[in-house]
Scaffold this motif. Structure first.
Motif, mmCIF file in Angstrom:
data_model
loop_
_atom_site.group_PDB
_atom_site.id
_atom_site.type_symbol
_atom_site.label_atom_id
_atom_site.label_comp_id
_atom_site.label_asym_id
_atom_site.label_seq_id
_atom_site.Cartn_x
_atom_site.Cartn_y
_atom_site.Cartn_z
ATOM 1 N N UNK A 281 0.822 -1.201 0.000
ATOM 2 C CA UNK A 281 0.000 0.000 0.000
ATOM 3 C C UNK A 281 0.860 1.257 0.000
ATOM 4 N N UNK A 282 2.028 1.234 0.622
ATOM 5 C CA UNK A 282 2.905 2.411 0.609
ATOM 6 C C UNK A 282 3.417 2.688 -0.800
ATOM 7 N N UNK A 283 3.793 1.632 -1.507
ATOM 8 C CA UNK A 283 4.254 1.785 -2.888
ATOM 9 C C UNK A 283 3.128 2.291 -3.783
ATOM 10 N N UNK A 284 1.924 1.749 -3.587
ATOM 11 C CA UNK A 284 0.758 2.195 -4.361
ATOM 12 C C UNK A 284 0.496 3.676 -4.120
ATOM 13 N N UNK A 285 0.553 4.090 -2.856
ATOM 14 C CA UNK A 285 0.280 5.483 -2.513
ATOM 15 C C UNK A 285 1.275 6.425 -3.180
ATOM 16 N N UNK A 286 2.539 6.061 -3.179
ATOM 17 C CA UNK A 286 3.566 6.903 -3.812
ATOM 18 C C UNK A 286 3.273 7.081 -5.294
ATOM 19 N N UNK A 287 2.902 5.988 -5.967
ATOM 20 C CA UNK A 287 2.628 6.064 -7.399
ATOM 21 C C UNK A 287 1.382 6.899 -7.679
ATOM 22 N N UNK A 288 0.357 6.747 -6.842
ATOM 23 C CA UNK A 288 -0.879 7.514 -7.038
ATOM 24 C C UNK A 288 -0.639 9.006 -6.812
ATOM 25 N N UNK A 289 0.081 9.348 -5.760
ATOM 26 C CA UNK A 289 0.372 10.757 -5.488
ATOM 27 C C UNK A 289 1.237 11.345 -6.604
ATOM 28 N N UNK A 290 2.188 10.579 -7.087
ATOM 29 C CA UNK A 290 3.023 11.053 -8.201
ATOM 30 C C UNK A 290 2.194 11.265 -9.461
ATOM 31 N N UNK A 291 1.263 10.339 -9.728
ATOM 32 C CA UNK A 291 0.374 10.499 -10.891
ATOM 33 C C UNK A 291 -0.487 11.756 -10.740
ATOM 34 N N UNK A 292 -0.966 11.998 -9.535
ATOM 35 C CA UNK A 292 -1.795 13.173 -9.297
ATOM 36 C C UNK A 292 -0.989 14.455 -9.477
#
Length: 374
Positions: A281-292
């Motif tokens: 979930x930490x890796x997912x969050x980083x990618x989502x925030x970067x995409x945003x």
């Protein structure tokens, strides 16, 4: 292309805030379940129950619940909110606090309490309000029984400071109800850290599961305080003893599940959550925030477009909304959908909500198509 999401080449999927596509492993789990049911019916029902139990444990880990007994599997977010709203004992003059940006599920259920003399205080909060928490806290008084908030607002993408709100409610003995549907599966979540009394979330958005199956976390001490309005064989303590004449509600959160579980949905969501756990979930969050962050930067490059979502990294998650200064949002939405960009039109803007697997080229292309609409 991510191996778990072999989408058609003709689409760019930016709509996880509505209904997300299943990962490949989830589709295969459903296919296996259907084939097994076709060939042998419920012969393997004990194994199905093991999957259901495993799903509860996954959800316990996802929200950091103290026990798997704190997790109920309900039909959807609205049902879970209704269990809370019509389970609590209210007194005339009590009030509930929420904000104007909430999805109808987290507004209508509280407004429905007016016939019991409960006031629903809907606080105006703007898309780029610098301090939405202060606006909510300012209307809390001695008769406030509960504050209900979404982790991320569905239309604007405004991300709320749950820690601040949770600490505030905890200090004042106000119940804290969290609709986590727009962040669970996208961002880490800790029900204990934010003093959550209730957490609700359907599985068909950022959790990448099916519709019709939702998480309901209820703090253990509050379970007996929620009056039950649905009864059946599955919600009793000894639910396997069908000939037992006496009964009592289960001590666990299963007391809120009146009938047979959604076994097909359990198999699907169990598979989807395994992808979240495998990826982290930490890796997912980083990618989502970067995409945003990238989406905001791309949109701001076009003079004709305006970002509606707060730009601060702590004020958004996976939802980025924008509008055009010259073209109606509905027109942009229709043009994008026609060209295979799966998105949504919410309020006065167009909403993009890509999950962790979206790539930069897709985001750039989607924004360019939006800016080209005239």
């Amino acid at each position: 292309m991510h191996p778990e999401f072999p989408h058609n080449d003709s689409i760019i999927y930016l709509n996880h805030a509505a209904v997300g596509p299943w990962p490949l492993r989830t589709a295969r789990a459903v296919q296996r379940f259907a084939e097994e049911n076709l060939r042998q019916g419920a012969w393997a029902y004990p194994q199905w129950l093991e999957t259901e139990h495993a799903l509860r444990a996954q959800l316990q880990r996802l929200v950091n619940a103290p026990s798997v007994d704190d997790i109920a599997l309900l039909k959807n977010t609205s049902e879970a909110l209704s269990v809370i709203a019509f389970g609590l004992s209210w007194q005339r003059g009590d009030n509930v606090v929420l904000c104007t940006q909430e999805f109808p599920s987290n507004r209508i259920v509280w407004e429905a309490l007016r016939e019991y003399g409960v006031e629903c205080r809907v606080v105006p909060v703007a898309a780029r309000d610098d301090d939405p928490e202060a606006a909510l806290m300012a209307v809390v008084d001695a008769r406030t029984r509960l504050l209900s908030v979404s982790t991320v607002q569905y239309a604007t993408g405004l991300r709320m400071d749950l820690q601040r709100l949770g600490d505030f409610c905890h200090e004042r003995d106000v119940l804290f109800c969290i609709d986590a549907i727009q962040s669970l599966g996208a961002l880490p979540f800790d029900a204990q850290a934010v003093h959550a009394d209730f957490v609700v979330a359907d599985g068909h958005k950022w959790l990448m599961g099916p519709e019709g199956l939702a998480l309901f976390y209820c703090r253990s001490g509050l379970r007996p305080q929620l009056r039950l309005h649905q009864f059946g064989w599955h919600m009793v303590e000894h639910h396997g003893d069908f000939d037992r004449p006496d009964w009592a509600p289960a001590d666990s959160a299963r007391r809120f599940e009146c009938g047979s579980p959604n076994m097909l949905g359990c198999h699907a969501l169990h598979a989807s959550l395994s992808l979240i756990e495998d990826t982290g979930i930490d890796s997912i969050a980083i990618k989502i925030i970067n995409n945003s962050k990238l989406l905001i930067e791309i949109i701001e490059e076009y003079k004709s477009l305006e970002v509606l979502t707060p730009a601060r990294s702590d004020r958004h998650a996976g939802i980025i909304s924008f509008r055009s200064g010259r073209v109606d949002a509905r027109r942009i939405y229709q043009a994008l959908m026609t060209q295979g960009v799966i998105c949504a039109q919410r309020a006065e803007g167009v909403r993009f909500s890509p999950h962790f697997y979206a790539d930069a080229a897709q985001l750039e292309h989607a924004v360019a198509l939006a800016a080209a609409v005239d």
